[in-house]
Design a protein around this motif. Sequence first.
Motif, PDB file in Angstrom:
ATOM      1  N   GLU A 377      11.057   6.914   2.558  1.00 51.90           N
ATOM      2  CA  GLU A 377      10.476   7.438   1.461  1.00 51.90           C
ATOM      3  C   GLU A 377      10.713   6.638   0.305  1.00 51.90           C
ATOM      4  OE1 GLU A 377      11.845  11.831   0.969  1.00 51.90           O
ATOM      5  OE2 GLU A 377       9.493  12.224   1.207  1.00 51.90           O
ATOM      6  N   ALA A 380       8.330   4.051   0.441  1.00 54.24           N
ATOM      7  CA  ALA A 380       6.984   4.443  -0.157  1.00 54.24           C
ATOM      8  C   ALA A 380       7.132   4.578  -1.886  1.00 54.24           C
ATOM      9  CB  ALA A 380       6.602   5.835   0.447  1.00 54.24           C
ATOM     10  N   ARG A 381       8.087   4.882  -2.283  1.00 50.74           N
ATOM     11  CA  ARG A 381       8.289   4.987  -3.851  1.00 50.74           C
ATOM     12  C   ARG A 381       8.228   3.535  -4.352  1.00 50.74           C
ATOM     13  NH1 ARG A 381      12.188   8.954  -2.499  1.00 50.74           N
ATOM     14  NH2 ARG A 381      13.692   7.465  -3.185  1.00 50.74           N
ATOM     15  N   ARG A 383       7.590   0.338  -3.112  1.00 46.49           N
ATOM     16  CA  ARG A 383       6.910  -0.975  -2.478  1.00 46.49           C
ATOM     17  C   ARG A 383       6.118  -1.618  -3.852  1.00 46.49           C
ATOM     18  NH1 ARG A 383       2.847   0.001   2.310  1.00 46.49           N
ATOM     19  NH2 ARG A 383       2.707  -2.245   2.193  1.00 46.49           N
ATOM     20  N   TYR A 460       6.553  -0.086   7.284  1.00 42.72           N
ATOM     21  CA  TYR A 460       7.287   1.336   7.717  1.00 42.72           C
ATOM     22  C   TYR A 460       7.758   1.173   9.311  1.00 42.72           C
ATOM     23  CZ  TYR A 460       5.150   3.192   3.538  1.00 42.72           C
ATOM     24  OH  TYR A 460       4.649   3.509   2.189  1.00 42.72           O
ATOM     25  N   TYR A 513       3.634   9.716   9.207  1.00 41.84           N
ATOM     26  CA  TYR A 513       3.978   9.862   7.773  1.00 41.84           C
ATOM     27  C   TYR A 513       2.770   9.742   6.814  1.00 41.84           C
ATOM     28  CZ  TYR A 513       6.098   8.339   3.429  1.00 41.84           C
ATOM     29  OH  TYR A 513       6.483   8.416   2.011  1.00 41.84           O
ATOM     30  N   LYS A 515       1.947  11.059   2.391  1.00 39.87           N
ATOM     31  CA  LYS A 515       2.523  11.051   1.377  1.00 39.87           C
ATOM     32  C   LYS A 515       3.269  12.485   1.393  1.00 39.87           C
ATOM     33  CE  LYS A 515       2.004  11.034  -3.647  1.00 39.87           C
ATOM     34  NZ  LYS A 515       1.542  10.893  -4.772  1.00 39.87           N
TER      35      LYS A 515
END
Length: 616
Positions: A377, A380-381, A383, A460, A513, A515
């Motif tokens: 996660e 994702a936050r 990148r 990922y 995966y 969001k």
Amino acid sequence: MCGIYGTTKTYTEEQVKKKLERTSFRGPDRMGWKKYSSDKTTVIFGHNRLSILDLDSRSDQPFTYQEKIHLVFNGEIYNYRSLRKILKQKGYSFRTTSDTEVICAAYLEYGENCVNQFNGMFAFVIYDEEKQIFYGARDRLGQKPFYYQLNGDKFEFASQLSSIQLFNKDLTISSRGIQEYLSWNYLPSPNSIFNEVKTLKEGYCFVYNLRTHSFKTRQYWDIDYQGQQPFNGSIADAQIELEQVLGDAVKMRLHADVPVGVFLSGGIDSSLIAALAAEHKNNIATFSVKFHEKAYDESKYANMVAKHLNTNHHEILCDYREGIDLVENFSYYYDEPFADPSAIPTMLLAKYTKNHVTVALSGDGGDENFLGYHRYEWIARNRKYMAIPKSIRVLVSNLLKKIPNNNRARVLANLIEKNDIDEAYLRTVANWDAPWLIEPMKPDNFEDLKYLMHSKKNIYERATDFDIKTYLSGVINTKVDRATMAYSLEARAPLLDYRVVELARALPTEYKYTKNNQKRILKEVLYKHVPKQIFDRPKSGFGIPFRIWFREELKEYVLDQLSEEKLNNIPGIQPNIISKCIQEHMDGKWDHYMLIWRLLVLSQWLSTNGRGIAIK
């Protein structure tokens, strides 16, 4: 599940016995060893047996097949019954109902490629008298350990390092090994804490020639880290295939001649395994750990799942008194420094589970295969921030570092100043540039970086590939093996069936995966068996309240074990900086519990297992 040992060194019978006794907890049911002499060569094989299949003594090891193949084997071959049928059709006969004998026959039929036929967790060595070779292998994901020392014309191997260490005067502690431990929290394969002892990497086999003393390894399996075999079906197709493969993996692992249960934390992975197991065994026993500290206790969720599945549920209470007892005996079972604090509750879980069953299924492997960790996660936050020019990120980092007493700002500052998202991710799983190290570790010569540092997959998939080859094999599997074997309990992980792993690696990222939805496809399979609302909560790892205990109940223990005097005996660190970190933790200014635990383990190991041995 057992402990294996073998050597071409000259030891007395009493010494061999003591080497086996040192790890007798791995197999307390029967201990045996044999000496084979031929062609001017003497070979000793030893074995500690934990009886799981064919409990009769006819399946004891060392095992001899057709008077020419000798075997010591640790683990399970889950597909041995179907493989046995194939081998019978080819003319092989069997006098036992064990998987041990099937390995021998498979070796005679398929030679060194026999390992490709096995679905299981294993480490084994075959002594082929006619060819005068050792042929050995370790399972694909590294669930079972294998240590060896090759010194000239002498070869020695064992399931655990302590068996090799005993009566061995040729060992020196590796200064690089200490540095690797401090950086990674474990000893990455193929290295060990001793310069002279190596580990066979997961998915590798070897041949040692007793005549020429040559030693050659070969990789027989690897994950598809370059994405050459993608899954092309829909997510509905993938869900059907995953449930079929995982269901078969669970069914295979329920087969045993002893009682079988399930570790049940109440999370996604263990709940799914328990649900699939409950379809095959009514009122199956399940086991979970309970903590007094509410932030760490998920036992109520395990109870909810157990009630829904109608399992025979057992709850095990862990408090600091039980914890400190396990801490003080930690090095005896783990043999070399190992810093995953969840090893303690895992040991406790195994200790009490053994009172009821001899085999327990676990949910290990779900996070790595299906993008379940919090750090995914984080990718994702962040990148988008890592795409900002580095010069700007460094300026922001310097500003963040000036914010007083802000843990989150300091962590973020250290990450955003890295070159790119790959390097930043690497920093989340390693301490290689920690300020308390005398000499920062350079990760660029770390072989397994190839699974992370390439452009064939998105970040990922590369991160999970890297974790499978490092964290899963070196931390998770080591933790579970030592913790369960300490109490003679066999742990089996259906999510680590190589067919499940291969399918997961082939699936598109969005199937695993999206969001705010990690382990997407795994959850969809789970919700067919257990109500979704039970899992409508943030993810929680299998942790232990060390951050609290180190400030309260275990404060005096920590200050005594990590006094300035004792810190000066730990190589590779800067004691003055460490002392400040410990004080920060005690004052509640910063959470340094992982650093404290890492140093407690190393200090304990050096004072027991490493006493009197030179560091080079």
